[in-house]
Design an enzyme around this catalytic site. Structure first.
Site, PDB file in Angstrom:
ATOM      1  NE  ARG A  24      72.427  55.393  36.971  1.00 41.98           N
ATOM      2  CZ  ARG A  24      72.038  54.188  37.404  1.00 41.98           C
ATOM      3  NH1 ARG A  24      71.085  54.090  38.305  1.00 41.98           N
ATOM      4  NH2 ARG A  24      72.601  53.090  36.947  1.00 41.98           N
ATOM      5  CB  ILE A  50      71.995  52.712  32.602  1.00 42.00           C
ATOM      6  CG1 ILE A  50      72.534  54.083  33.062  1.00 42.00           C
ATOM      7  CG2 ILE A  50      71.099  52.112  33.674  1.00 42.00           C
ATOM      8  CD1 ILE A  50      71.417  55.137  33.279  1.00 42.00           C
ATOM      9  CB  SER A  51      77.698  52.281  33.760  1.00 43.08           C
ATOM     10  OG  SER A  51      78.024  51.921  32.445  1.00 43.08           O
ATOM     11  CE  LYS A  52      78.053  49.006  41.911  1.00 50.29           C
ATOM     12  NZ  LYS A  52      78.377  47.679  42.408  1.00 50.29           N
ATOM     13  N   PRO A  53      76.253  53.857  39.048  1.00 57.21           N
ATOM     14  CG  PRO A  53      74.460  54.968  40.059  1.00 57.21           C
ATOM     15  CD  PRO A  53      74.898  53.624  39.560  1.00 57.21           C
TER      16      PRO A  53
END
Ligand code: SAH
Length: 204
Positions: A24, A50-53
């Protein structure tokens, strides 16, 4: 990061393996790289993130249903951003079509994905509210931006047996909505609250 996702309740081993395979930190600014494996959304420019994992993992788990080790055939992602989730999806589907409405981010994702030679990822610059008819129907559709409702185009482009996951505005927050299409129609269920950037129409 993946161990934490497992501890948080993500059970789909194929999703966990896909996330383990994609570094990431390569998808965020070098100044933010030390935060890349924390469970947080991070800025990628143009007011996008960037979206949260954990949310990526959860959405992909919902989208896959109980497919075990099987690959999806064709998946549509709305909101490429920097391309992180598209890179993860490349491990889960034979073809990934990812649409982005901001040219600068579309170009950035193209650049970031190039070293991976992920030839099963097709990046499209356009308005994802319209889906991407040329590759439809999709057995998975996942949106990374939240709208007031699920656009009809996405439902039309969902294959029978397919699953769509999208954040949808609900009052002052958003919820994850899962739509499963079967031969009789669409079955909709609502899941946890989430917080995504807004789904916007048109391109820039
Ligand atoms: N998938 C990304 C998340 C990107 S954030 C990740 O892996 O982290 C969501 C993205 O959706 C933003 O880049 C935003 O520009 C884009 N977006 C919003 N509305 C859109 C639309 N109608 N069509 C395509 N992209 C859209």
């Amino acid at each position: 990061m993946v161990e934490r996702l497992r501890a948080q309740g993500i059970r789909d081993e194929k999703v966990l393996a896909a996330m383990l395979a994609v570094p990431r930190h390569l998808f965020v600014d070098t100044a933010l790289a030390n935060q890349a494996y924390e469970d947080t959304a991070l800025p990628i420019g143009l007011q996008q993130t960037i979206s949260k994992p954990s949310v990526v993992a959860r959405m992909l788990e919902l989208m896959r249903g109980n497919r075990g080790d099987a690959m999806l055939q064709r998946v549509l992602e709305i909101g490429t951003g920097c391309g992180y989730q598209a890179a993860v999806l490349a491990h889960l589907a034979r073809l990934v079509v990812s649409v982005e409405r901001l040219k600068a981010l579309h170009d950035k994702a193209r650049e970031l994905l190039a070293p991976w030679r992920a030839d099963n990822v097709r990046l499209v610059y356009g308005d994802g509210m319209l889906g991407h008819p040329p590759n439809a129907p999709y057995d998975g559709i996942v949106a990374a931006a939240g709208g007031e409702a699920i656009p009809q185009a996405w439902l039309d482009q969902l294959a029978v047996g397919g699953r769509l996951v999208a954040p949808v505005v609900r009052g002052s927050t958003q919820v994850l909505v899962l739509v499963e299409r079967n031969d009789r129609g669409f079955v909709r269920s609502e899941h946890e609250a989430v917080h995504f950037v807004p789904l916007k129409s048109g391109t820039t």
